[in-house]
Design an enzyme around this catalytic site. Structure first.
Site, PDB file in Angstrom:
ATOM      1  N   SER A 174     -13.456  20.800  -2.963  1.00 55.66           N
ATOM      2  CA  SER A 174     -12.232  21.528  -3.306  1.00 55.66           C
ATOM      3  C   SER A 174     -12.018  22.748  -2.408  1.00 55.66           C
ATOM      4  CB  SER A 174     -12.281  21.975  -4.772  1.00 55.66           C
ATOM      5  OG  SER A 174     -12.613  20.892  -5.606  1.00 55.66           O
TER       6      SER A 174
HETATM    7  N1  SAH Z   1     -16.926  19.548  -7.353  1.00 54.20           N
HETATM    8  C1  SAH Z   1     -16.932  18.806  -6.104  1.00 54.20           C
HETATM    9  C2  SAH Z   1     -15.576  18.244  -5.737  1.00 54.20           C
HETATM   10  C3  SAH Z   1     -15.384  17.004  -6.431  1.00 54.20           C
HETATM   11  S1  SAH Z   1     -14.037  15.943  -6.078  1.00 54.20           S
HETATM   12  C4  SAH Z   1     -17.532  19.603  -4.970  1.00 54.20           C
HETATM   13  O1  SAH Z   1     -17.894  20.785  -5.177  1.00 54.20           O
HETATM   14  O2  SAH Z   1     -17.675  19.052  -3.881  1.00 54.20           O
HETATM   15  C5  SAH Z   1     -14.034  15.109  -7.648  1.00 54.20           C
HETATM   16  C6  SAH Z   1     -15.179  14.165  -7.876  1.00 54.20           C
HETATM   17  O3  SAH Z   1     -15.059  13.666  -9.198  1.00 54.20           O
HETATM   18  C7  SAH Z   1     -15.193  12.946  -6.963  1.00 54.20           C
HETATM   19  O4  SAH Z   1     -16.388  12.905  -6.245  1.00 54.20           O
HETATM   20  C8  SAH Z   1     -15.068  11.770  -7.937  1.00 54.20           C
HETATM   21  O5  SAH Z   1     -15.824  10.643  -7.555  1.00 54.20           O
HETATM   22  C9  SAH Z   1     -15.603  12.371  -9.227  1.00 54.20           C
HETATM   23  N2  SAH Z   1     -15.201  11.706 -10.476  1.00 54.20           N
HETATM   24  C10 SAH Z   1     -14.076  11.032 -10.760  1.00 54.20           C
HETATM   25  N3  SAH Z   1     -14.096  10.597 -12.030  1.00 54.20           N
HETATM   26  C11 SAH Z   1     -15.273  11.007 -12.578  1.00 54.20           C
HETATM   27  C12 SAH Z   1     -15.880  10.885 -13.864  1.00 54.20           C
HETATM   28  N4  SAH Z   1     -15.294  10.224 -14.856  1.00 54.20           N
HETATM   29  N5  SAH Z   1     -17.100  11.457 -14.060  1.00 54.20           N
HETATM   30  C13 SAH Z   1     -17.719  12.122 -13.063  1.00 54.20           C
HETATM   31  N6  SAH Z   1     -17.185  12.271 -11.827  1.00 54.20           N
HETATM   32  C14 SAH Z   1     -15.988  11.732 -11.591  1.00 54.20           C
END
Ligand code: SAH
Length: 221
Positions: free
Chosen positions: A68
């Site tokens: 993000s």
């Molecule tokens: N917090 C992260 C950014 C994440 S992007 C960082 O610091 O890099 C959002 C992420 O959520 C993606 O990798 C995606 O695969 C994951 N995601 C989507 N649905 C999800 C779920 N139900 N449970 C856990 N992760 C999920």
């Protein structure tokens, strides 16, 4: 270390300091700023985009996902008002960067990710950096991580169509959650507080996240 890599290390450190000064215009929590001045975001992005690590924007991390934007990360973290005693849940480990920030500000961090490859690489990065208070789990069908609930704070880093009841249930009384809620393309960042009876919510800012996938959220396609 060769001259080139030494120079780029210095440049990254300077870029990190510049970014934190930029964030300071809108983020007032010094603890959040201090942690972002300390954690090497370049360790969480693909090698080819290391030079972009301190641009204030999201970056691709593979598997169609993104790390993000630093400003949104700072805003979400600040909203949770962590003092260091909390057990925190993050949904969407991605690169692991947000989990590292939370781990510096809280007692324990549980983070879940649905893409196995990302789970593995985040684990490796966090281990290399020496974090011992973060547990990374491959997400199950149910949103969140029931086995360790309740949590003093929950941060959802992917966008949901509505506030999932499954997650409200995993909050302590006094527990707070930040979560992007809206369509697949644009959302509002909501702050939700669990009170003795019921919940209150407020809207922090418009935002754009990748979709939260699973039961109680979006379907895969
Ligand atoms: N917090 C992260 C950014 C994440 S992007 C960082 O610091 O890099 C959002 C992420 O959520 C993606 O990798 C995606 O695969 C994951 N995601 C989507 N649905 C999800 C779920 N139900 N449970 C856990 N992760 C999920």
């Amino acid at each position: 270390m060769g001259a080139v890599s030494r120079r780029s290390t210095v440049n990254l450190k300077a870029a990190r300091e510049r970014l934190v000064e930029e964030l300071r215009r809108e983020i007032s929590d010094e603890r959040v700023l201090r942690v972002m001045a300390k954690i090497p975001r370049e360790a969480f992005v693909p090698r080819a985009s290391r030079h972009l690590a301190y641009e204030d924007r999201p970056l691709p991390i593979g598997a169609g996902q993104t790390i993000s934007q630093p400003f949104i990360i700072a805003l979400m973290t600040q909203a949770l008002e962590l003092v260091g005693t909390e057990k925190v849940l993050e949904l969407g480990t991605g690169s692991g960067y947000q989990a590292a920030i939370l781990a510096e500000l809280a007692r324990q961090v549980i983070t879940t990710e649905r893409i196995p490859k990302l789970t593995q690489s985040a684990k490796r990065t966090l281990e290399k950096l020496g974090y011992t208070n973060i547990q990374v789990y491959l997400a199950e069908k149910t949103l969140g991580w029931q086995a360790e609930a309740p949590y003093d704070a929950i941060m959802v880093t992917a966008a949901a169509p509505r506030v999932p009841l499954e997650l409200l249930d995993q909050l302590t009384v006094g527990g707070r959650m930040v979560i992007p809620v809206g369509s697949r393309w644009e959302q509002d960042l909501l702050y939700v507080l669990r009170q003795k009876e019921g919940f209150t919510a407020k809207n922090l800012t418009p935002c754009r996240f990748v979709p939260l996938i699973g039961e109680g959220a979006w379907s895969e396609e």
